[in-house]
Write a protein that holds these residues in place. Structure first.
Motif, PDB file in Angstrom:
ATOM      1  N   VAL A   1       0.813  -1.238  -0.039  1.00 54.34           N
ATOM      2  CA  VAL A   1      -0.020  -0.033  -0.016  1.00 54.34           C
ATOM      3  C   VAL A   1       0.818   1.089   0.023  1.00 54.34           C
ATOM      4  N   THR A   2       0.514   2.036  -0.890  1.00 46.26           N
ATOM      5  CA  THR A   2       1.560   3.403  -1.049  1.00 46.26           C
ATOM      6  C   THR A   2       0.616   4.291  -0.358  1.00 46.26           C
ATOM      7  N   HIS A   3       1.317   5.204   0.442  1.00 43.46           N
ATOM      8  CA  HIS A   3       0.425   5.869   1.133  1.00 43.46           C
ATOM      9  C   HIS A   3       1.310   7.260   1.902  1.00 43.46           C
ATOM     10  N   GLY A   4       0.496   8.422   2.159  1.00 41.07           N
ATOM     11  CA  GLY A   4       1.258   9.432   2.924  1.00 41.07           C
ATOM     12  C   GLY A   4       1.790   8.953   4.117  1.00 41.07           C
ATOM     13  N   THR A   5       2.887   9.574   4.575  1.00 41.09           N
ATOM     14  CA  THR A   5       3.644   9.248   5.790  1.00 41.09           C
ATOM     15  C   THR A   5       2.938   9.879   7.063  1.00 41.09           C
ATOM     16  N   ASP A   6       1.921  11.039   7.139  1.00 39.26           N
ATOM     17  CA  ASP A   6       1.659  11.401   8.238  1.00 39.26           C
ATOM     18  C   ASP A   6       0.688  10.565   8.972  1.00 39.26           C
ATOM     19  N   THR A   7      -0.067   9.795   8.083  1.00 41.46           N
ATOM     20  CA  THR A   7      -1.144   8.819   9.022  1.00 41.46           C
ATOM     21  C   THR A   7      -1.290   7.627   8.543  1.00 41.46           C
ATOM     22  N   MET A   8       0.292   7.021   8.124  1.00 43.36           N
ATOM     23  CA  MET A   8       0.455   5.558   7.834  1.00 43.36           C
ATOM     24  C   MET A   8       0.204   4.509   8.854  1.00 43.36           C
TER      25      MET A   8
ATOM     26  N   GLY B   1      13.276  13.265  10.626  1.00 44.83           N
ATOM     27  CA  GLY B   1      12.773  13.112   9.346  1.00 44.83           C
ATOM     28  C   GLY B   1      12.915  11.569   8.807  1.00 44.83           C
ATOM     29  N   LYS B   2      12.469  10.878   9.776  1.00 48.00           N
ATOM     30  CA  LYS B   2      12.533   9.379   9.596  1.00 48.00           C
ATOM     31  C   LYS B   2      11.520   8.542  10.474  1.00 48.00           C
ATOM     32  N   PHE B   3      11.239   7.305  10.008  1.00 46.43           N
ATOM     33  CA  PHE B   3      10.414   6.548  11.098  1.00 46.43           C
ATOM     34  C   PHE B   3      11.365   5.717  11.858  1.00 46.43           C
ATOM     35  N   VAL B   4      10.811   5.573  13.240  1.00 48.35           N
ATOM     36  CA  VAL B   4      11.462   4.961  14.265  1.00 48.35           C
ATOM     37  C   VAL B   4      10.742   4.206  14.765  1.00 48.35           C
ATOM     38  N   ALA B   5      11.147   2.931  15.451  1.00 46.15           N
ATOM     39  CA  ALA B   5      10.573   1.790  16.373  1.00 46.15           C
ATOM     40  C   ALA B   5      10.083   2.386  17.763  1.00 46.15           C
ATOM     41  N   VAL B   6       8.850   1.845  18.094  1.00 47.27           N
ATOM     42  CA  VAL B   6       8.499   2.162  19.356  1.00 47.27           C
ATOM     43  C   VAL B   6       8.335   0.852  19.928  1.00 47.27           C
TER      44      VAL B   6
ATOM     45  N   TYR C   1       3.098  -4.372   7.990  1.00 49.02           N
ATOM     46  CA  TYR C   1       4.519  -3.817   8.036  1.00 49.02           C
ATOM     47  C   TYR C   1       4.468  -2.447   7.666  1.00 49.02           C
ATOM     48  N   ILE C   2       5.720  -1.726   7.875  1.00 48.09           N
ATOM     49  CA  ILE C   2       5.741  -0.370   7.054  1.00 48.09           C
ATOM     50  C   ILE C   2       7.464  -0.536   6.786  1.00 48.09           C
ATOM     51  N   ALA C   3       7.642  -0.113   5.534  1.00 48.62           N
ATOM     52  CA  ALA C   3       9.012  -0.023   5.073  1.00 48.62           C
ATOM     53  C   ALA C   3       9.273   1.459   4.612  1.00 48.62           C
ATOM     54  N   MET C   4      10.060   1.960   5.575  1.00 46.62           N
ATOM     55  CA  MET C   4      10.519   3.567   5.395  1.00 46.62           C
ATOM     56  C   MET C   4      11.988   3.456   6.146  1.00 46.62           C
ATOM     57  N   SER C   5      12.686   4.453   5.530  1.00 44.69           N
ATOM     58  CA  SER C   5      13.741   4.769   6.390  1.00 44.69           C
ATOM     59  C   SER C   5      14.650   3.819   6.417  1.00 44.69           C
ATOM     60  N   GLY C   6      14.719   2.985   5.616  1.00 46.93           N
ATOM     61  CA  GLY C   6      15.766   1.957   5.038  1.00 46.93           C
ATOM     62  C   GLY C   6      15.402   0.526   6.343  1.00 46.93           C
ATOM     63  N   GLN C   7      14.391   0.736   6.633  1.00 48.89           N
ATOM     64  CA  GLN C   7      13.941  -0.399   7.909  1.00 48.89           C
ATOM     65  C   GLN C   7      12.608  -1.013   7.575  1.00 48.89           C
ATOM     66  N   VAL C   8      12.477  -1.960   8.062  1.00 53.07           N
ATOM     67  CA  VAL C   8      11.141  -2.727   7.985  1.00 53.07           C
ATOM     68  C   VAL C   8      10.550  -2.907   9.392  1.00 53.07           C
ATOM     69  N   PHE C   9       9.517  -2.143   9.634  1.00 54.27           N
ATOM     70  CA  PHE C   9       9.124  -2.345  10.863  1.00 54.27           C
ATOM     71  C   PHE C   9       7.661  -2.980  11.100  1.00 54.27           C
ATOM     72  N   ASP C  10       7.347  -3.529  12.350  1.00 54.49           N
ATOM     73  CA  ASP C  10       6.141  -3.890  12.706  1.00 54.49           C
ATOM     74  C   ASP C  10       5.277  -2.711  12.749  1.00 54.49           C
ATOM     75  N   ALA C  11       4.100  -2.692  11.850  1.00 55.45           N
ATOM     76  CA  ALA C  11       3.353  -1.823  11.691  1.00 55.45           C
ATOM     77  C   ALA C  11       2.511  -0.995  12.767  1.00 55.45           C
ATOM     78  N   LEU C  12       2.607  -1.954  13.979  1.00 60.60           N
ATOM     79  CA  LEU C  12       2.018  -1.296  15.398  1.00 60.60           C
ATOM     80  C   LEU C  12       3.178  -1.014  16.151  1.00 60.60           C
TER      81      LEU C  12
ATOM     82  N   VAL D   1       5.682   1.517  15.426  1.00 60.17           N
ATOM     83  CA  VAL D   1       6.617   2.337  14.745  1.00 60.17           C
ATOM     84  C   VAL D   1       5.776   3.827  14.629  1.00 60.17           C
ATOM     85  N   LYS D   2       6.718   4.902  14.582  1.00 63.03           N
ATOM     86  CA  LYS D   2       6.099   6.291  14.451  1.00 63.03           C
ATOM     87  C   LYS D   2       7.090   7.080  13.521  1.00 63.03           C
ATOM     88  N   LYS D   3       6.402   8.026  13.040  1.00 62.90           N
ATOM     89  CA  LYS D   3       7.488   8.870  12.217  1.00 62.90           C
ATOM     90  C   LYS D   3       7.623  10.070  13.247  1.00 62.90           C
TER      91      LYS D   3
END
Length: 163
Positions: free
Chosen positions: A78-85, A156-161, A136-147, A149-151
């Motif tokens: 799914v291609t999506h905007g990053t603010d509410t991904m 200027g990147k996504f980070v794990a939480v 999953y979310i693939a951003m910032s050179g990483q693959v995250f568990d979509a639940l 992660v946050k922007k």
């Protein structure tokens, strides 16, 4: 089995028009990116909407989820905007079972020379091929568990939480 690519808009599909001095979401450039990358896998691209993710409604998220759930494909990007991904990811995780879904986008438009769009899209295509069912979310050179992660706007990147 082919991979389903759902496009929803977001920065990845924005273009800049000098006369308007603003970005606008235009026809999805995702099919061109996939063609230029010479992706040899069978793909089906469906443009669901052309929206900035800040404009997405619950009805839009329900449409994304129902399209993913009802699709014959089990591998979905799914291609999506990053603010509410991450919000859409939560809806997908609750509504779609037994499929591998990876959301991705870009922090600068795919039409720009310096963009993360190509890399992120490639990571998402790879993720749905090798990851077990889940979201999953693939951003910032990483693959995250979509639940989990946050922007991080400041960085200027996504980070794990921790979750």
């Amino acid at each position: 089995m082919s991979i389903l690519v759902l496009t929803t808009g977001g920065t990845i599909d924005k273009a800049y028009f000098d006369a308007l001095s603003e970005y606008q979401i235009v026809d999805s450039g995702i099919p061109d990116l996939l063609r230029e990358a010479r992706v040899a896998l069978p793909l089906r691209v469906v443009e669901l909407m052309r929206k900035d993710s800040l404009e997405l409604t619950e009805a839009d998220r329900a449409l994304i989820a129902s399209t993913a759930r009802e699709a014959p494909e089990t591998q979905i990007v799914v291609t999506h905007g990053t603010d509410t991904m991450t919000e859409t990811a939560k809806v997908l995780a609750a509504a779609v079972r037994g499929k591998t879904i990876c959301l991705t986008g870009a922090l600068s438009p795919a039409r720009f020379a310096e963009t993360d769009a190509n890399f992120n899209l490639g990571m998402a295509i790879a993720t749905v091929q090798v990851a077990p069912p889940g979201v999953y979310i693939a951003m910032s050179g990483q693959v995250f568990d979509a639940l989990k992660v946050k922007k991080d706007r400041a960085a200027g990147k996504f980070v794990a939480v921790q979750g």
